[in-house]
Design a protein around this motif. Structure first.
Motif, PDB file in Angstrom:
ATOM      1  N   VAL A  22     -32.667  14.291  23.844  1.00  8.70           N
ATOM      2  CA  VAL A  22     -31.407  14.374  24.590  1.00  8.70           C
ATOM      3  C   VAL A  22     -31.047  15.806  25.017  1.00  8.70           C
ATOM      4  O   VAL A  22     -29.929  16.055  25.448  1.00  8.70           O
ATOM      5  CB  VAL A  22     -30.232  13.718  23.809  1.00  8.70           C
ATOM      6  N   SER A  27     -26.551   5.746  27.779  1.00  7.74           N
ATOM      7  CA  SER A  27     -26.581   7.078  28.384  1.00  7.74           C
ATOM      8  C   SER A  27     -25.385   7.321  29.312  1.00  7.74           C
ATOM      9  O   SER A  27     -25.076   8.451  29.637  1.00  7.74           O
ATOM     10  CB  SER A  27     -27.892   7.301  29.135  1.00  7.74           C
ATOM     11  N   LYS A  28     -24.714   6.252  29.714  1.00 15.37           N
ATOM     12  CA  LYS A  28     -23.504   6.399  30.528  1.00 15.37           C
ATOM     13  C   LYS A  28     -22.312   6.080  29.609  1.00 15.37           C
ATOM     14  O   LYS A  28     -21.739   4.989  29.654  1.00 15.37           O
ATOM     15  CB  LYS A  28     -23.550   5.469  31.730  1.00 15.37           C
ATOM     16  N   VAL A  29     -21.974   7.053  28.787  1.00 13.70           N
ATOM     17  CA  VAL A  29     -20.944   6.874  27.766  1.00 13.70           C
ATOM     18  C   VAL A  29     -19.552   6.927  28.381  1.00 13.70           C
ATOM     19  O   VAL A  29     -19.229   7.850  29.124  1.00 13.70           O
ATOM     20  CB  VAL A  29     -21.095   7.958  26.674  1.00 13.70           C
ATOM     21  N   THR A  88     -33.926  10.620  27.825  1.00 10.64           N
ATOM     22  CA  THR A  88     -34.700  10.490  26.589  1.00 10.64           C
ATOM     23  C   THR A  88     -36.029   9.776  26.855  1.00 10.64           C
ATOM     24  O   THR A  88     -36.130   8.962  27.763  1.00 10.64           O
ATOM     25  CB  THR A  88     -33.903   9.733  25.498  1.00 10.64           C
ATOM     26  N   HIS A 129     -27.424  15.955  26.462  1.00 14.50           N
ATOM     27  CA  HIS A 129     -26.975  14.834  27.283  1.00 14.50           C
ATOM     28  C   HIS A 129     -26.274  13.843  26.364  1.00 14.50           C
ATOM     29  O   HIS A 129     -26.858  13.389  25.385  1.00 14.50           O
ATOM     30  CB  HIS A 129     -28.169  14.179  27.977  1.00 14.50           C
ATOM     31  N   ARG A 130     -25.013  13.547  26.675  1.00 13.48           N
ATOM     32  CA  ARG A 130     -24.217  12.633  25.863  1.00 13.48           C
ATOM     33  C   ARG A 130     -24.917  11.268  25.844  1.00 13.48           C
ATOM     34  O   ARG A 130     -24.985  10.581  26.854  1.00 13.48           O
ATOM     35  CB  ARG A 130     -22.814  12.518  26.463  1.00 13.48           C
ATOM     36  N   THR A 131     -25.456  10.907  24.702  1.00 10.85           N
ATOM     37  CA  THR A 131     -26.243   9.680  24.569  1.00 10.85           C
ATOM     38  C   THR A 131     -25.996   9.086  23.185  1.00 10.85           C
ATOM     39  O   THR A 131     -25.850   9.827  22.205  1.00 10.85           O
ATOM     40  CB  THR A 131     -27.760   9.991  24.708  1.00 10.85           C
ATOM     41  N   THR A 132     -25.966   7.759  23.116  1.00  4.65           N
ATOM     42  CA  THR A 132     -25.788   7.066  21.842  1.00  4.65           C
ATOM     43  C   THR A 132     -26.955   6.113  21.608  1.00  4.65           C
ATOM     44  O   THR A 132     -27.372   5.409  22.522  1.00  4.65           O
ATOM     45  CB  THR A 132     -24.459   6.291  21.835  1.00  4.65           C
ATOM     46  N   ILE A 137     -29.618   1.914  23.794  1.00  2.00           N
ATOM     47  CA  ILE A 137     -29.458   3.331  24.150  1.00  2.00           C
ATOM     48  C   ILE A 137     -28.397   3.372  25.241  1.00  2.00           C
ATOM     49  O   ILE A 137     -28.541   2.717  26.276  1.00  2.00           O
ATOM     50  CB  ILE A 137     -30.779   3.944  24.667  1.00  2.00           C
TER      51      ILE A 137
END
Length: 151
Positions: free
Chosen positions: A105, A137-139, A2, A120-123, A135
């Motif tokens: 993402v 990014s390594k969920v 992102t 891309h799995r991101t929160t 943020i």
């Protein structure tokens, strides 16, 4: 992946949820918000992540957080996913990828040697003033709530 960073204003967005209701960032003004992006409804990793957040929903709520899930799935697929697991939060059906692209993402991914474009799995954790405070990014799909909430 992102282009957004902690301290940035969250992108203003508007999209339909699984029931066809329009959901916007402004709906959460004055409230903390967790926006998690996942590749595909009802897949093992996405199910583990969404269920982990749902299992901790009351904890999030007690700390003043709302939760919003986002993928490019259709409203019908999102609705089936939500109903099957009884999620307590809305799922955005971002089929035109406007929210996904606003948060940056969407992009190239690799799976089993194949390259393709995807989510891309991101929160993103957003404060009451729509500022991004975290943020992820390594969920960790099975322990995602612990990555977001203070112990």
């Amino acid at each position: 992946m992102t282009h957004l960073q902690v301290g940035d204003k969250a992108p203003d967005f508007s999209a339909k949820d699984e029931q066809g209701n329009t959901v916007s960032l402004s709906d959460y003004k004055g409230q903390k918000l967790v926006v998690f992006f996942y590749p595909k409804a009802s897949t093992p990793g996405c199910t583990a992540e969404a269920c982990n957040l749902n299992d901790n929903y009351d904890r999030f709520k007690s700390l003043g957080y709302a939760i919003l899930g986002v993928s490019a799935d259709s409203a019908k697929r999102q609705s089936n996913f939500k109903n099957k697991y009884d999620f307590k939060y809305p799922l955005l059906a971002d089929e035109d990828k406007s929210v996904i692209e606003a948060f940056g993402v969407w992009g190239p991914k690799k799976f089993m040697g194949k390259e393709y474009d995807g989510i891309h799995r991101t929160t993103f954790v957003i404060d009451e003033n729509a500022v991004i405070t975290d943020i992820i990014s390594k969920v960790k799909t099975k322990a995602h709530a612990e990555q977001i909430l203070p112990a």
